[in-house]
Design a protein around this motif. Structure first.
Motif, PDB file in Angstrom:
ATOM      1  N   ILE A   1      -0.551   7.261   5.384  1.00  0.00           N
ATOM      2  CA  ILE A   1       0.098   5.993   4.996  1.00  0.00           C
ATOM      3  C   ILE A   1      -0.905   4.854   4.843  1.00  0.00           C
ATOM      4  O   ILE A   1      -0.512   3.730   4.572  1.00  0.00           O
ATOM      5  N   GLY A   2      -2.194   5.160   5.026  1.00  0.00           N
ATOM      6  CA  GLY A   2      -3.175   4.101   4.917  1.00  0.00           C
ATOM      7  C   GLY A   2      -4.585   4.589   5.147  1.00  0.00           C
ATOM      8  O   GLY A   2      -4.832   5.793   5.253  1.00  0.00           O
TER       9      GLY A   2
ATOM     10  N   GLN B   1      -2.828  -0.107  -4.989  1.00  0.00           N
ATOM     11  CA  GLN B   1      -1.430  -0.547  -4.984  1.00  0.00           C
ATOM     12  C   GLN B   1      -1.233  -1.757  -4.066  1.00  0.00           C
ATOM     13  O   GLN B   1      -0.506  -2.681  -4.411  1.00  0.00           O
ATOM     14  N   ASN B   2      -1.876  -1.739  -2.903  1.00  0.00           N
ATOM     15  CA  ASN B   2      -1.740  -2.867  -1.974  1.00  0.00           C
ATOM     16  C   ASN B   2      -2.421  -4.124  -2.483  1.00  0.00           C
ATOM     17  O   ASN B   2      -1.921  -5.229  -2.291  1.00  0.00           O
TER      18      ASN B   2
ATOM     19  N   SER C   1       0.242   1.387   3.561  1.00  0.00           N
ATOM     20  CA  SER C   1       1.183   1.424   2.431  1.00  0.00           C
ATOM     21  C   SER C   1       2.340   0.463   2.679  1.00  0.00           C
ATOM     22  O   SER C   1       2.800   0.301   3.814  1.00  0.00           O
TER      23      SER C   1
ATOM     24  N   ILE D   1      -3.961   3.977  -2.679  1.00  0.00           N
ATOM     25  CA  ILE D   1      -3.245   3.134  -1.717  1.00  0.00           C
ATOM     26  C   ILE D   1      -3.832   1.728  -1.733  1.00  0.00           C
ATOM     27  O   ILE D   1      -3.109   0.732  -1.773  1.00  0.00           O
TER      28      ILE D   1
END
Length: 139
Positions: free
Chosen positions: A56-57, A19-20, A76, A16
């Motif tokens: 999600i994070g 990607q961020n 995310s 994650i």
């Protein structure tokens, strides 16, 4: 509903982050990959951010004599700009307060829009360098 739990899958958490952060790494010519991120987060307090039960994070913290340090806060992409980052930052402040610390610190890439989130949440700039802005807040 947002909730938090100790991270159960650090590889997923590192992905994650990768990607961020990839656009910033590329723009700033930083060589960073998921395996290197995974190596760096091993010794931190790692928390999953869950939204309706889905990871999600991540929040990554460390603590020292000066207080809590948000080493990483990631949401995310599909879940950004929905207020979840501010709620996760509140959780980081709660964890800092729970540790007995009086101050929470972080650094953010100068090119990151997250800087504005931290300002809105009451963090003050204490210094900067070529790539980063260093911020802190009393808890």
């Amino acid at each position: 509903m947002i909730s938090y739990q100790p991270s159960t899958n650090l590889s997923q958490s590192a992905e994650i982050t990768y990607q961020n952060m990839r656009p910033y790494y590329e723009q700033l010519s930083v060589s960073w990959e998921p395996s290197k991120i995974l190596e760096q987060i091993q010794g931190l307090d790692n928390w999953d951010i869950l939204y309706n039960g889905e990871v999600i994070g991540a929040i990554r913290m460390s603590f020292d004599g000066e207080g809590g340090y948000v080493r990483d806060l990631q949401i995310s992409g599909a879940f950004q700009n929905k207020g979840l980052g501010a709620k996760a930052l509140d959780e980081a402040m709660r964890l800092t307060k729970q540790s007995g610390a009086k101050k929470i610190r972080l650094r953010v890439f100068k090119i990151s829009p997250a800087f504005h989130l931290y300002q809105r949440c009451g963090f003050n700039v204490v210094s900067d360098d070529e790539k980063f802005i260093y911020m802190e807040k009393l808890v």
